[in-house]
Each structure stands twice: as C-alpha cells, then as structure tokens.
Write an enzyme that holds these catalytic residues in place. Sequence first.
Site, PDB file in Angstrom:
ATOM      1  N   ALA A 250      31.770  -3.951  38.672  1.00 35.56           N
ATOM      2  CA  ALA A 250      31.187  -4.797  39.725  1.00 35.56           C
ATOM      3  C   ALA A 250      29.770  -4.417  40.117  1.00 35.56           C
ATOM      4  CB  ALA A 250      32.069  -4.844  40.978  1.00 35.56           C
ATOM      5  N   ALA A 251      29.179  -3.439  39.442  1.00 37.44           N
ATOM      6  CA  ALA A 251      27.789  -3.092  39.764  1.00 37.44           C
ATOM      7  C   ALA A 251      26.861  -4.269  39.484  1.00 37.44           C
ATOM      8  CB  ALA A 251      27.353  -1.872  38.967  1.00 37.44           C
ATOM      9  N   GLY A 252      27.032  -4.887  38.321  1.00 42.06           N
ATOM     10  CA  GLY A 252      26.211  -6.050  37.986  1.00 42.06           C
ATOM     11  C   GLY A 252      26.440  -7.211  38.927  1.00 42.06           C
ATOM     12  N   ASP A 253      27.686  -7.436  39.317  1.00 40.38           N
ATOM     13  CA  ASP A 253      28.005  -8.528  40.239  1.00 40.38           C
ATOM     14  C   ASP A 253      27.396  -8.276  41.617  1.00 40.38           C
ATOM     15  OD1 ASP A 253      29.498  -9.800  38.264  1.00 40.38           O
ATOM     16  OD2 ASP A 253      31.341  -8.768  38.845  1.00 40.38           O
TER      17      ASP A 253
END
Length: 309
Positions: A250-253
């Site tokens: 979820a870092a990219g999200d």
Amino acid sequence: MKPRITVVGSVNMDLVFRTPRMPALGETLHGHEFRQIPGGKGANQAVAAARQGADVHFIGAVGDDGFGDFSRQTLAAEGIDLSQLTRASGVATGVAGILVEDGGDNSIVLAAGANATVSVAQIEAARDTICSASMLLCQLETPLATVTRAIQIAHDAGVKVILNPAPAQDLDAALLAQVDYLILNETEAAQLSQTEVTDQASARVAAEKLLALGTGTVLLTMGGHGALIAQADECHFIPAIKVNVVDTTAAGDTFVGAFAVAIANGLSIAEASREAQYAAALTVTRLGAQTSIPQRQEVLEFMAAQQAA
C-alpha cells in the site's frame, strides 16, 4: 472546502502472511504471522485520500459474502461515499494473497472476484459522480473498458485524471493522452515504455517515452531510490525518505491518494510529490494495507520531525 475526489477501483480482502523469505517452488514454509486486512488498490487509494482530508466517492463492487460486508463497513467508517459501490450477487469479493518477507518486500496473487463485474454501464450511471469531482483516480484491477470509459468521461468534463496503471498491462496511446498524472513504478513503466528501468538514466528514458504518448506528467516511484517527476519541459528526481521498512504493501497507493489530495488543494507537483512521499514512507513502517495508511496529522508531524532533524 474539502476537495472532492472520485475513485474507480477495486476492493479486496488481503490475506497477509509474514514469512522469513519467499518460499521456493514446491516448498512449505513456516510463517510468523497471519492477518486479514481490507485492501484493494482502489479502496486503498480512497482511504489514503480520505485520511488526507478529501471528500471521497467510490465506484466499484464487492461480493455478497462476509468479506464484502466487512469491506463496506470499513470504507464507510472512513466517511467514504459508497452509493456507487454495488454488491454482485453470487460472486465473491476480490481477494489478495500477500506474502511479506522479513525485509519488507512482498509478493501478491489476486483473485478479482466482484471487481471484474464493474461495468461500463455502472460508470455511465455514475457520470455525475465523476463529473462533479475535482480529481478522478483509476487503477487497473477493474476491467480496462470500465477504466477507459471513466477516464473519457472525466477528461471530457475537464476533471483531472490520475492513472496508476497497476497491475501492469499494455495501454493505448489514446488512453494515456487523456491522463493528467501517470503514477507508476519501475515494473509498470517498463511494461508501458518497453524500457527496463534499473537506474535514474533508464527511468528518464522510460518517462520521456511515456510523455511522448501524450500524458501530461509522469511520476515514476522507485521505492528507496526516490521518485522521478517528468514533464515536457523538465525532469528531476526527489530523494526517498529513509525509514525502517516493515511492509511495502500500500505504499504506492498511499502515494497516489496523498498526491491527489495535495494537487487538489493547490500544491505544485513538486510539493505534492514530496508530501506524498512522506505519507508513503510512514506507510512502509507498518504492516498491512489500509491498516498502515496514515492520517493527515500523522503526516504533518512526520514531515515536521524529518525536516527538523
């Protein structure tokens, strides 16, 4: 007023296993921990935007099962408008099986379930929800025809479009030309540009190819190596925020959701990218998808502490 952001995307239940390393083919490996965490790229980005202060409207689908009920409750608790989140009869909610090794890297297997039922007709029915937004966020965990139509509607209405082309797949130049901000990682950039991204030089080459297809701005995130911001008249890198990595899920999200809110609030691309990096950096210090996404106040305090150090 809060910026209004519409998200077209996926809802998954993440089944997360912590492991000492990735298992080899045919190997049974003892893990450290198992957790069931709400996720899905669309839902994650919606939660990230909501926690950064946006008025978020979500277009998608869940199944008629317990995972669907739980996902709906979780998103509703974030204050996200779910009037366009349908329940697909006789279909399971999307599921992601995630292995997270001790170093924080992960491998993911998806079963789309109800996400595959999000149709062009559903997008047409939600036209007002798209056209009344200041920003549309899309990914590729729902059918491409659905995403394409949502982007067309937003583009024609003058609504800014962010596309996170994940999972990676080939896309038409006509679609990319309607995207204001293309946010992607090295794998996705390599798929779209046919250029392997291994360092800053190759990242620039890939970004220039994507810009040539008509995309307004390319933001190429490279994990611990920082991010590239590329536009027609400039191209520069911003360094990564150094933290102790627990889980990169979820870092990219989080980056996408935080960037969308920052742009909608009037920040420059450079300012919005930097703020999004701080939010994403906080995310990787925690386990899970939506459980790891920070609140606005946490990001502000983290930024202040890092800048004072």
